[in-house]
Design an enzyme around this catalytic site. Structure first.
Site, PDB file in Angstrom:
ATOM      1  N   SER A  51       0.821  -1.215   0.000  1.00  0.00           N
ATOM      2  CA  SER A  51       0.000   0.000   0.000  1.00  0.00           C
ATOM      3  C   SER A  51       0.856   1.265   0.000  1.00  0.00           C
ATOM      4  CB  SER A  51      -0.895   0.041   1.243  1.00  0.00           C
ATOM      5  OG  SER A  51      -1.597  -1.164   1.390  1.00  0.00           O
ATOM      6  N   SER A 108      -7.357   4.908  11.461  1.00  0.00           N
ATOM      7  CA  SER A 108      -8.769   4.595  11.282  1.00  0.00           C
ATOM      8  C   SER A 108      -9.149   5.345  10.017  1.00  0.00           C
ATOM      9  CB  SER A 108      -9.587   5.067  12.476  1.00  0.00           C
ATOM     10  OG  SER A 108     -10.947   4.780  12.245  1.00  0.00           O
ATOM     11  N   GLU A 133     -21.592  15.100  11.783  1.00  0.00           N
ATOM     12  CA  GLU A 133     -20.824  15.206  13.018  1.00  0.00           C
ATOM     13  C   GLU A 133     -19.404  14.675  12.872  1.00  0.00           C
ATOM     14  OE1 GLU A 133     -23.812  13.824  12.667  1.00  0.00           O
ATOM     15  OE2 GLU A 133     -25.171  15.192  13.709  1.00  0.00           O
ATOM     16  N   PHE A 165     -25.717  12.958  19.697  1.00  0.00           N
ATOM     17  CA  PHE A 165     -25.192  12.839  18.342  1.00  0.00           C
ATOM     18  C   PHE A 165     -23.665  12.851  18.277  1.00  0.00           C
ATOM     19  CE2 PHE A 165     -29.493  14.898  17.352  1.00  0.00           C
ATOM     20  CZ  PHE A 165     -30.119  13.670  17.451  1.00  0.00           C
ATOM     21  N   GLN A 178     -33.217  11.423  20.818  1.00  0.00           N
ATOM     22  CA  GLN A 178     -32.589  12.726  21.060  1.00  0.00           C
ATOM     23  C   GLN A 178     -31.920  12.834  22.436  1.00  0.00           C
ATOM     24  OE1 GLN A 178     -33.368  14.867  18.158  1.00  0.00           O
ATOM     25  NE2 GLN A 178     -34.116  12.858  17.610  1.00  0.00           N
ATOM     26  N   ARG A 211     -31.173  20.816  28.683  1.00  0.00           N
ATOM     27  CA  ARG A 211     -32.159  21.518  27.867  1.00  0.00           C
ATOM     28  C   ARG A 211     -33.005  22.497  28.683  1.00  0.00           C
ATOM     29  NH1 ARG A 211     -37.616  19.398  24.980  1.00  0.00           N
ATOM     30  NH2 ARG A 211     -37.780  21.124  23.524  1.00  0.00           N
TER      31      ARG A 211
END
Lengths: 614, 614
Positions: free
Chosen positions: A36, A121, A363, A388, A424, A470
């Protein structure tokens, strides 16, 4: 002999030398990815020594150096061979590759000064490069260019397409990708084999300029890099047809040679094939213009003002804090995943639009970009819903290995968000961020402590996660209270405390309410605000553990890996029992209070638990 | 009045009714996403009641029903309104939306029989749909079709492009995506606004058929769905220009109305605008062909054979096991992220190529596809390096909310993989999978226990994670030993044990070696193989905790959220101290033994720790 830059004969000799180094170092190591590395050798020799790449080898960190990121990190033998051919790594050091203690690790590590970011990764390098290119264009305003070597297999990663889409949106014509299309992945042919047009169509559809070349033809390689210097308005992707194992006839284009090194006798045979190798030559890289970004001069931040009688959500305090402290930490930039009106990153965006980057709902690329910015000296605050960030766990984990200085801010933590339901709700975020080696996890309960901890996060060098809520919550603290990474606040205590409640964020208010109810019944408890979950204030916890008959932890997070286990871990050698109250039932939609009750983390549940224990 | 399917007047009336239900249910709930629901209302009415969609409403789980997935899960009010208009949800039930205990959650939840998968974290529906379409085409061989409603904002997620690329590769012409291009995201305009061609170019470049329509023109909608029925060889994307808030003039195409409901008076005004609404009508959906997949007949699996003197890697035992037990569990399918020759999923692939799906380097889509297969009754085993499952944490977390029956198998766990370095080391995987509510985490040390636990995983309904090791390890067990989820094995024990060592996988062998060394010095210790980390064998651990003066946990994983904290949590109410030995220093390249030593999790480190404590 010192080579003049870019003559065809010089480049040919350097390519041979680089191939020799690839084979020698991998055979010596006994593992690694020579095939590679060989496929991209001509491409990278053409880039680094062809005259287009600008780099002051005596100052690898210099702000105006061109940047080169190996997204296909397994081609690290090529990267090391290149820097050896540039005279920056000795042959002796090259032979330490993959050995314990060597900065030449199996995949690129920032222990080596010439590595811009740890990779390995797959599918992350382009996002990191995007961060560096954004920095050059919009922040430092420098002419350096960012190059990213990509593997064809890794183009299957969605994160690549996040970066491709957004780099065009930000018109990053200072960003150049090079896809090494060597046809073979780890276990066989890639989806598109040698069909360059498959890549061309896709990349061009996203608005990039594409240049197709034979990745072993030096004139074509030089021509392509030449063109990238003049194109404007969009990023460029060089799509190069290459042969895996190129230069070693018996492994060329053969399946079964991924991540496999030559044995000694095979190595001798391969070297014979390469022909004369001049190990005395070194490639020259021209220096960049000696220009640096405008230095930023910190000014004192204004003071915060929160009326003590007006509840306000900590997520809003986050936005306020970031906008407020920016003068003091002028390296701050903010990124948000298209939810800036929920995370309140938009407050910063309104005050400092030139340092706010809308990253849309992508994200992974947001985190990779933040890493690129961090590696160029910025302090990125990246925000989205706590839930998220799980989307970018791989990027977060890898950013640690690059020594990232990123602040992650996750809003909408826990079941207490209410009606929107489990998709959520951040219920794994503490566990996730706690695994980051040396990382910091903060979970403030009120606006004042949030503001102070945002300041602490900006001051701290390293990865910090801040969890916000929240709902509006009451003001608990005064602006003279101090909050430190690794600290906690004992909010209620006496000599007669039966039990200690350790909570943070939303559940702290449940604990305080339970305290009041119990007090009426004559039962005193200690209440600790564990706003710093990692590092943890073991001293205060231990003191409470010895002073009371039990510890109860209460958290709006799953039991595993959360605040409760952090406390249990801190007290694992102390006999006092630690009882964990956490989210253990399938979360659902409902009112915040209904859900706290349902999950057994409400004031009533705490009250009941205390009574059960005393 | 019962509507005949598909007449223009009927569809118009149904669209009005659906809009009415969207507004009524969200205003009643006081939260939710009416504007994002209204934009797709005509599209979905056209799909469901236009005649193309086949569904037996009396049997929502029926194997040959067409499937409909709302990838834009926040349009749940539309989904519920559609099923109400189909007569499957009563008006009364509709008004329970978002209330505690209602199956009509804020985002679609599988508590409602008409929901194919829980959505709400964006960019996941297409992968799930791909799994269902793969099932129809290659496994159940049924004519049902799978439809996925996509938001334009969520097309920024890389996972979408993973699904798009691979659905083409598998020639899934039974998969239809519908992008609701309503121009507005949560906080403003999307990257491409109403430029349909931006989506068309990109999707077409990946080899999909594209159909551009006005998403509020019923003839165009019906025409598009008609065309999808006859196209072959590739998936189809309908790209529809729509207006956010369509039907309510004062919110149409307006920013600031995302996730915002109408107040009572606004609602009355909106309903007046809709005109006559016939609440008595119901849409008819034609039934599909009454055909079912060939039933699979389980046959007994062959027995495994491992010579007791020949070490073998547990990752290889995984591949062997899966191939071996397939006759007994004929619902098994295997997916792998282009590392089948490392995870050894390739062994299954060689034996059962028709049930092995190469998913390339795109872990998010692999997990989403596995969920789709699971929801259609298969038992998917999905494998990659343990480290790379972090790439799909969001999909893994969400799959739990869909009641997934997926087995995740992560190889190359821990620093003991050696030279490849930290990017390839799974060091957060136990913590990650432990957060999954009700999930199982298994970490076998030898080939025999691996085989048995793969069987247990196949038998178990739910999410199971199996962690495998790169290196060959000795055979510890005989084929008559039994292994159960929630079990452990006490390998060394006596009446005089000073300390208990709890380990699993690679560190178990370090513990056993330390045992031998200590025994020579006259110190006896207990050694427990904690192969089931979740659920945990608390009884055996507690017994050991009471019988010995301390517990030492040893794991090749970061300290946070791993085996050590699992044990500390199980013993949190017991006074015996629990000492955790885990990976706490920056991992690097090196020989496996060097790294175990460096991280303080080697036999010598254990020996030293025991001596320190006694």
């Amino acid at each position: 002999m010192e080579m003049t830059e870019g003559t065809p004969a010089a480049l040919e000799s350097l390519a041979k030398l680089v191939r020799y180094y690839i084979l020698a170092s991998t055979t010596e190591a006994g593992s690694g990815h020579p095939s590679s590395s060989l496929s991209a050798a001509d491409l990278m020799v053409g880039l680094m020594f062809g005259g287009g790449f600008r780099f002051d080898v005596t100052r690898p960190g210099f702000s105006n150096n061109d940047r080169l990121i190996f997204s296909k990190g397994h081609a690290s033998p090529l990267l090391y061979a290149l820097w050896a051919a540039a005279g920056c790594i000795s042959e002796e050091e090259l032979m330490t590759m993959r050995k314990f203690g060597s900065p030449l690790e199996g995949h690129p590590a920032v222990a080596l000064a010439f590595v811009e970011a740890a990779t390995g990764s797959l599918g992350q390098g382009l996002s990191i490069g995007m961060g560096m290119a954004l920095n050059a264009r919009y922040l430092d305003k420098l002419p350096y260019r960012t190059y990213v070597l990509l593997g064809d297999s890794e183009m299957a990663e969605g994160s690549q397409w996040e970066a491709i889409q957004l780099a065009k949106e930000y018109r990053l014509d200072n960003l150049v990708g090079i896809i090494d299309v060597n046809r073979l992945g780890q276990r066989g042919e890639t989806m598109y084999g040698h069909d360059l047009s498959a890549y061309e169509k896709r990349v061009a559809a996203f608005g990039w300029e594409t240049i197709l070349i034979d990745g072993h033809s030096m004139p074509e390689i030089l021509g392509a890099f030449d063109r990238t210097q003049t194109l404007t308005g969009k990023p460029v992707m060089i799509i190069a047809k290459t042969i895996k194992g190129k230069g070693v006839s018996f492994i060329e284009d053969k399946n079964g040679w991924h991540g496999k090194v030559l044995k000694r006798d095979e190595f001798e045979k391969a070297v014979a094939e390469l022909g004369d190798i001049d190990r005395s030559i070194r490639g020259e890289i021209p220096k960049p213009e000696d220009t640096a970004p405008q230095p930023a001069h910190p000014r004192e931040a204004a003071e915060m003002i929160y009326p003590t009688d007006k509840p306000i959500a900590t997520r809003r305090a986050y936005g306020n804090a970031l906008a407020r402290i920016f003068p003091q930490y002028p390296r701050i930039v903010a990124l948000d995943g298209e939810v800036g009106n929920s995370t309140y990153a938009e407050i910063f965006g309104e005050h400092h639009p030139e340092r706010f980057f809308e990253m849309y709902i992508a994200e992974q690329n947001m985190v990779g970009t933040a890493l690129g910015l961090s590696r160029r000296g910025k302090i990125p605050f990246a925000s989205t819903f706590a839930a998220f960030f799980t989307r970018a766990f791989d990027q977060i984990r890898m950013s640690r290995y690059s020594g990232a200085n990123i602040k992650f801010v996750g809003s909408h933590a826990g079941v207490s968000i209410g009606e929107d339901g489990p998709s959520q709700m951040g219920l794994e975020d503490i566990a996730m961020f706690r695994t980051i080696l040396g990382g910091v996890v903060l979970y403030p309960a009120d606006a004042v402590s949030t503001e102070r901890l945002v300041e602490e996060a900006a001051r701290h060098e390293g990865i910090v996660y801040i969890r916000t809520t929240r709902k509006d919550t009451p003001i608990l603290y005064s602006s003279t209270d101090s909050f430190v990474i690794g600290g906690s606040k004992v909010l209620r205590q006496s000599d007669k405390d039966h039990i200690t409640i350790v909570a943070a964020g939303i559940t702290l208010f449940e604990a305080l309410a339970a305290y009041e109810d119990l007090k009426k019944e004559g039962v005193l408890i200690r209440v600790i605000d564990l706003y710093s979950i990692k590092p943890i204030d073991a001293a205060t916890l231990k003191k409470a553990a010895w002073a009371t008959m039990a510890i109860i932890t209460v958290e709006d997070h799953f039991a595993e890996g959360g605040l409760g286990e952090a406390v249990q871990s801190a007290l694992a050698e102390i006999p006092t029992p630690v009882h964990s109250m956490a989210v253990r039932r399938m979360p659902k939609s409902g009112k915040p209070d209904e859900l706290l009750e349902y999950e057994g983390i409400s004031r009533f549940a705490i009250l009941q638990k205390v009574k059960e224990l005393i």
